[in-house]
Structures are given as C-alpha cells and as structure tokens.
Design an enzyme around this catalytic site. Structure first.
Site, short mmCIF file in Angstrom:
data_model
loop_
_atom_site.label_atom_id
_atom_site.label_comp_id
_atom_site.label_asym_id
_atom_site.label_seq_id
_atom_site.Cartn_x
_atom_site.Cartn_y
_atom_site.Cartn_z
N GLU A 114 -39.54 -33.18 -43.49
CA GLU A 114 -39.78 -31.75 -43.37
C GLU A 114 -40.64 -31.27 -44.53
O GLU A 114 -40.44 -31.67 -45.68
CB GLU A 114 -38.43 -31.01 -43.39
CG GLU A 114 -38.54 -29.50 -43.24
CD GLU A 114 -37.20 -28.80 -43.29
OE1 GLU A 114 -37.11 -27.66 -42.79
OE2 GLU A 114 -36.22 -29.39 -43.83
N LYS A 148 -38.11 -25.33 -35.34
CA LYS A 148 -36.77 -25.27 -35.92
C LYS A 148 -36.04 -24.07 -35.34
O LYS A 148 -36.57 -22.96 -35.31
CB LYS A 148 -36.88 -25.18 -37.44
CG LYS A 148 -35.56 -25.37 -38.19
CD LYS A 148 -35.82 -25.46 -39.68
CE LYS A 148 -34.54 -25.75 -40.44
NZ LYS A 148 -34.81 -25.90 -41.90
N CYS A 200 -33.92 -30.71 -39.86
CA CYS A 200 -32.98 -30.49 -40.96
C CYS A 200 -31.71 -29.74 -40.54
O CYS A 200 -30.83 -30.30 -39.91
CB CYS A 200 -33.72 -29.77 -42.09
SG CYS A 200 -32.86 -29.85 -43.70
#
Length: 508
Positions: free
Chosen positions: A264, A339, A373
C-alpha cells in the site's frame, strides 16, 4: 500501441486462420520464401492440433508457434530442415514421437517488445510437460551471421553470442529461454542467405520427463506468487522510482511467477518532491502520478508476462480522493479495487473517501480478490468474495507499528481459515524523515493458507524477515483448495448456517 488496448488470448490454430497466418508469415519470412502452402498447414493442424499455437489480440493473430512430434534419437543428431518434410511439402509428424520439434515461432513486428515470443515458448514447454516428452528440439537460424561471416567462423559467432558480445535476435532469445546449443548444423536451410545456410540444434530438456509406463499425466494447478517487501527511500524523480518498480517486476518474472504484489502507498516517497507542507496537499500531489503508474505498470505486466497487483495509490476524482489498487493482467487488461474502510488517519489528514464495492477477478492463474490493509479487518468482505469463488486474496498494507501490523496479520490469517483460501499480505519498510507520516514503519510480508493436513502445520506458506527489503516467493496449489472445500477435516464453506445468518451486499 498502448497495453490498455491489448486483449491477448492464447489458443490453438484452426483451419480458418490460414489467411491471417499466411499474411503474418509472408511479412516475417519475406527473406526465405514466406508462408507455407494452405494444404501444409491444414495437414499440420489435422495431424497434431495441440502443437499449433497462436496468440491473438482482439481476434487478430499476432503470434504463432508451429510444432510437430519427432523421434528424439533421430533429430537430436545432425539433420536438415528437409528431413521434416515429405512430398508436396507435408510436414512429418510422428504420432508416437518422444520429443517436440519447434518449426516456427513468429511475432508480428508491431507487437515486438511485449515479450510475446516467451509466451509461445512457455506454451510449448507446458505442452511438452503435459505430454510427458523428453525434450523440445529446434533448428535455430543465426540471422545476423552474414554481418560477420567474412571475419569469423560460425562456431566463433555462436561463442560471441553466448558471451553477449554479439546479439542475434533468434539465438539470443532462445538462449534466454533456457535452450542449450547442442551442435552446429551445416546446410540446414541452404536458401537462408542471412545465416549462410547454418543453424543451431537447440534443446530444452523436460526435467519432469518420466519414461515409466505408469506415468500419471494429470497435473495440479500451481500458482507462483512473488511479493515485494519494499524499502521506502528518498528519490529524485518519478522515473527513478519507476525504475525500482521495473527492477522488482523483472526479478519476480525471472522466477516464472504468475503474480507480483506491491505494498500500500509504495510510491509515497514521491511526496518528498512536493514543496507543499500540508499533508492534504502532499497526498494530492502524489495522486497526480497515479495515472502514469497505472499505465507504466500495465505495460510491465505485458512485457514481463506477470500479473501485477500494484499496491495502492491515491486517486483523485473531482473533489474526492480514493485509495485504489490496480490488477494489471499480463493480457493487457486492467481492473481496480478501491479501499472500502478508511482509517482515522486517512480521513483526518488526507480526507480520503471509501469505495463502494468489492469483487473477485478472474485471471489466467485463478480467481483473486484484493483488500487494502484495514479492509482485511472486516470479515464480511472476505465472506462475500468467498461466495464468488475466491482462491487467492491479496492484501497490500502499510503499518507504522508492530501492533498495527499484527492486526492486519491476524485478521488475514482468519480470512484464510474461514474462507478456505490463500491470503498474501505485503508491506513496506524503512522511513522517510522528510515525508510526514513516513517516520516509522513495520512490516513482515507473509502468505497464509487454510489450516489442514495439506498445508503447513502453522498455516504459513512463506514469510519475510521483518523490516528488511526483500522478495518473497510462494507456490500455491489451487487444487488443494478444491479438495479442502469438499473433503477437509472441517469444511467451513459448506457448513455455514445460511438458514440462520447471511451476508448481503448492497451495491447491486
């Protein structure tokens, strides 16, 4: 030509492809007579259909590999090209032969530079393994020899090519694809003026060849994953950082990997080039490079024949900012995953917004998903992906402390167990004092499996040394997942009580 315009497909030749094949061969082989006659190609397809392979882009044939089966003991010794032919230019195929013989490999000139020839060679190797044959043999032209024929012998020319003192477009390529020169062939193709009639006898040996009568021909689906535990370091330009990216893509590709994963915000060092002091301005400055990275990494995916999960980058759309990763397939197509869950830091300091859906992507090496993440800490997303046949989940992450890293790690392991899939996590290490929020990092990239007898006892397939820049590789057997889903010690996917509970997506 932009790699985004490509849609590459590997398949077997068909009779109706001859007009396209003729046009391609006439263009590439204009110095040695052009294309085979139509009846020759039709007979070749009829006699050995599996060996006639083409690569097409949006329905147009741009590469071809023609192959026959031969007797190894005969064609591993000196011979001429005419030994492969019978009357009326029919190419001889030995149905009970124990080796492949490579007749031709040609790529349309407009498509050179994408390493498409390697794909055709790899397809031949796969065919050789599938059919349990000893080797691939080929007579290779040395097309640049005419430039040196007055100064050195053919044998000396081969040695100079081997030492990389001289470049030969055919021989240099074949040596790079693990072929070995067995001998020099004289008068192999007398009409080949550029090679002065010479050729090399090349061989690729099938190290999986088994002569036993009891060979089991079925092969499991193995997928090789490469992950880049990326060192954050100051850079002077976007070109310098892209050069680092290509270095790692090249390295992972050289190990025949099917995927490479980056962390990321791996390109965050570019924020150090911004003259803006505020974090909000710096992240928008970084977003200005995202389109270039997407295009460049897509081209790398095609050129190095590896599917790239690009880590993540900020994407600016109007007044909104997103955290997005791209799946750059090696056929030239590109998908994106945003995300979903945004951390407090991303909301507060960068004003990033969340995406609105997750999906499973079909690739040539399995069905994959991507959670960036923080997203892996929400089990509902993995559950939705598992319902769509997820096999490999990629998790690019960026964590500052060990406890933050452990949140990602433990949740990723849980996703692997509960969804009976592989999970690959990949982070970055090091620090950049000149870039705010990059002063501390902690990462240990890993590959997790379900927990059952077919997998490692601790359900960890591979992991890196913490906080050290390095590459990590892992071979994943997708057929083991199928067995687990049906006959595992426990079968999480089958045993869900959907009569009592379910997860429902709302974006359709």
């Amino acid at each position: 030509m932009s790699p985004e315009d490509l849609h590459l497909q590997l398949r077997n030749l068909r009779d109706e492809d001859y007009p396209q094949l003729k046009a391609l061969m006439d263009r590439v082989y204009d110095d040695i007579g052009g294309a085979w006659e139509e009846h020759t190609i039709h007979a070749l397809i009829r006699d050995f259909p599996e060996g006639q392979i083409c690569l097409e882009d949006n329905g147009v044939i741009v590469g071809v590999a023609l192959t026959v089966r031969v007797i190894y003991d005969k064609f591993s010794n000196p011979h001429q090209y005419d030994d492969l032919l019978s009357k009326r230019d029919k190419i001889l195929n030995e149905a009970e032969g124990d080796a492949l013989y490579g007749l031709d490999v040609l790529i349309h000139p407009d498509y050179r530079g994408y390493r498409l020839g390697r794909r055709l060679y790899d397809a031949r190797k796969e065919l050789c393994i599938q059919q349990n044959l000893k080797a691939i043999l080929a007579g290779g032209r040395i097309v640049n020899f005419h430039k040196y024929a007055d100064e050195i012998t053919a044998s000396q020319y081969l040695e100079k090519v081997r030492r990389r003192e001289v470049y030969d477009p055919i021989l240099s390529f074949q040596l790079a694809n693990d072929f070995v020169v067995k001998r020099l062939l004289y008068k192999y193709l007398p009409e080949d003026k550029r090679s002065k009639g010479y050729a090399t006898l090349l061989e690729w040996s099938n190290f999986l060849y088994e002569a036993s009568e009891t060979v089991i021909h079925s092969r499991s689906r193995n997928v090789r994953i490469g992950a880049v535990q990326w060192q954050m370091r100051a850079v002077k330009s976007v070109e310098e950082l892209l050069q680092q990216v290509e270095y790692f893509v090249d390295a992972v590709s050289s190990y025949k990997s099917d995927f490479v994963l980056f962390p990321e915000f791996f390109n965050a060092p570019l924020m150090g080039l911004s003259k803006e002091g505020q974090q909000m301005s710096a992240i928008r400055f970084l977003a200005g490079f995202t389109e270039r990275f997407r295009k460049e990494m897509s081209q790398m995916a095609v050129s190095y024949n590896v599917n790239i999960v690009t880590g993540s980058m900020p994407l600016s759309e109007g007044d909104s900012l997103y955290n997005v990763t791209y799946l750059c397939r090696r056929d030239g197509s590109v998908e994106e995953q945003r995300k979903i869950h945004i951390t407090p830091h991303e909301k507060r300091d960068w004003v990033i917004e969340g995406g609105d859906k997750v999906q499973v992507f079909q690739t040539d090496a399995g069905r994959v998903g991507i959670l960036i993440c923080y997203d892996v800490e929400f089990p509902e997303l993995g559950r939705l992906m598992a319902d769509e046949g997820l096999e490999i989940l990629f998790v690019p992450f960026w964590t500052d402390t060990r406890n933050a890293y452990l949140r990602v790690r433990h949740c990723a392991q849980a996703r692997a167990v509960e969804n009976e899939c592989y999970v690959v996590i990949c982070g970055s290490v090091g620090n950049l004092p000149e870039v705010e929020s990059l002063d501390v990092q902690y990462a240990q990239s890993s590959v997790f499996s379900p927990s059952d007898f077919a997998f490692p006892h601790d359900a960890v397939m591979s992991e890196t040394t913490p906080n050290t820049e390095m590459l990590m590789f892992s071979d994943l057997n997708l057929d083991e997942l199928k067995y687990l889903h049906n006959e595992g010690s426990v079968t999480n996917l089958k045993d869900r009580r959907t009569d009592l509970y379910d997860v429902v997506r709302k974006w359709d």
